[in-house]
Design an enzyme around this catalytic site. Sequence first.
Site, PDB file in Angstrom:
ATOM      1  N   LYS A  76       4.271  -7.014  25.388  1.00  0.00           N
ATOM      2  CA  LYS A  76       4.370  -5.871  24.472  1.00  0.00           C
ATOM      3  C   LYS A  76       3.425  -4.745  24.921  1.00  0.00           C
ATOM      4  CE  LYS A  76       1.050  -8.234  21.465  1.00  0.00           C
ATOM      5  NZ  LYS A  76       0.940  -9.250  20.404  1.00  0.00           N
ATOM      6  N   TYR A 115     -20.857  18.666  25.642  1.00  0.00           N
ATOM      7  CA  TYR A 115     -20.606  19.184  24.284  1.00  0.00           C
ATOM      8  C   TYR A 115     -21.664  18.662  23.302  1.00  0.00           C
ATOM      9  CZ  TYR A 115     -15.876  20.738  25.503  1.00  0.00           C
ATOM     10  OH  TYR A 115     -14.808  21.379  26.049  1.00  0.00           O
TER      11      TYR A 115
HETATM   12  C1  LIG Z   1       0.193 -10.360  20.871  1.00  0.00           C
HETATM   13  C2  LIG Z   1       0.583 -11.735  20.474  1.00  0.00           C
HETATM   14  C3  LIG Z   1       0.309 -12.836  21.301  1.00  0.00           C
HETATM   15  C4  LIG Z   1      -0.529 -12.734  22.556  1.00  0.00           C
HETATM   16  O1  LIG Z   1      -1.892 -12.829  22.210  1.00  0.00           O
HETATM   17  P1  LIG Z   1      -3.053 -12.800  23.318  1.00  0.00           P
HETATM   18  O2  LIG Z   1      -4.303 -12.954  22.541  1.00  0.00           O
HETATM   19  O3  LIG Z   1      -2.959 -11.492  23.998  1.00  0.00           O
HETATM   20  O4  LIG Z   1      -2.800 -13.947  24.249  1.00  0.00           O
HETATM   21  C5  LIG Z   1       0.843 -14.062  20.943  1.00  0.00           C
HETATM   22  N1  LIG Z   1       1.554 -14.214  19.790  1.00  0.00           N
HETATM   23  C6  LIG Z   1       1.779 -13.187  18.965  1.00  0.00           C
HETATM   24  C7  LIG Z   1       2.537 -13.415  17.710  1.00  0.00           C
HETATM   25  C8  LIG Z   1       1.297 -11.922  19.261  1.00  0.00           C
HETATM   26  O5  LIG Z   1       1.517 -10.898  18.415  1.00  0.00           O
END
Ligand SMILES: *Cc1c(COP(=O)(O)O)cnc(C)c1O
Length: 370
Positions: free
Chosen positions: A40, A264
């Site tokens: 994702k 800044y």
């Molecule tokens: C994002 C996600 C993962 C992956 O988690 P990591 O800590 O990056 O390994 C796994 N399961 C779900 C439901 C997620 O939303």
Amino acid sequence: MNFKDQTGSILTIDLNIMAKNFAYLKKRLSPKTICSAVVKSNAYGLGLEQVVGRLLKEGCNSFFVAMMDEAIKVRNLLKKSCVNADIYLLNGLNKGIEKDIIKFGVIPVLNCIAEIEQWSSYCKTNEKKFKAIINFDTGMSRLGLDSYEITKLQNNPKLIENIDIDYLMSHLACADDREQVKNKEQKFLFDEIRSNFISKRASLSNSAGIFLGKEYHYDMVRPGAAIYGLQPLKKEVNEIEQVINLKGKILQTFIVDSSATVGYGATFRANRKTRIATVALGYGDGYFRTLGNQGKGYIGKQPVPVIGRISMDLVTFDVTDVKEEDSRRGDMIELIGPHYTVEQLAADAGTIGYEILTNLGGRYFRNYVG
Ligand SMILES: *Cc1c(COP(=O)(O)O)cnc(C)c1O
């Protein structure tokens, strides 16, 4: 001509190391447990196309995404490589999306009774049991059937009789800390729920969950972070290798006298004759503004502190203690790398590695290795 190559900073993404991390996670699993990959948010900022392309070569054939447009991108990449793989959609079923889900060969994660009913009715209409994952919330209070809905489902098994249940799923809240009792509590609850669905496959663990022991692996694990080089367990020895390396090019150097201010808001005041290197990268590239007067870079083994605020496209470092011939216009400063990991940078920015990776900018040159 690629101008990004010249203007500034270089992000190196080592797909060989990523493949090594994936293999390392797989090695911890029993052969019957599937190691999927969570890709994702543009594969945590590292580039969906390159990451999926390489993971396919490493034998990965299950991918999790959050959004439908991510799912479609993965499907198109698979088509281009002439391979098939399972694509799971974490964020559930939007209204009217069923047809596209089937068209693009996506398996939805159903997060509530309403989504189960919606999917079930689509299956019934089409006289086919389509696959889905049922997600149970076991303690995050975020996504998945809540305790009321779980009871409702248990009292009415007909709700799922039209659905081909691929996996029962839940998600751990505190897997990055082995000592947390919450892990055991969630696992206990998950097992209790599973006992009502004998012979269905199950999936519970993210990256960190893999390290909690075999009893957390079930039939499929869902790592993201650890594949991309983030440390899975906070307080333990890190067995995962860093995948990215970020170098910033020095655009200009300055020598200022004691009492001069930098940047800044004039938040940094020199207390000695100071040599400053201005680097072509800023919060517009995901170099967090909270790193102002907090972060650092490295020239060789020598740390060079960030001084002053981070600008949109620029950041200033104190290079007084570095040899001049190593810190001239055109030289590079290591911003993320062997001396200063994503985790260390994240800590100095007041955030976590996940947020650093998913904010990596699109303006600098990306150099893929492998
Ligand atoms: C994002 C996600 C993962 C992956 O988690 P990591 O800590 O990056 O390994 C796994 N399961 C779900 C439901 C997620 O939303």
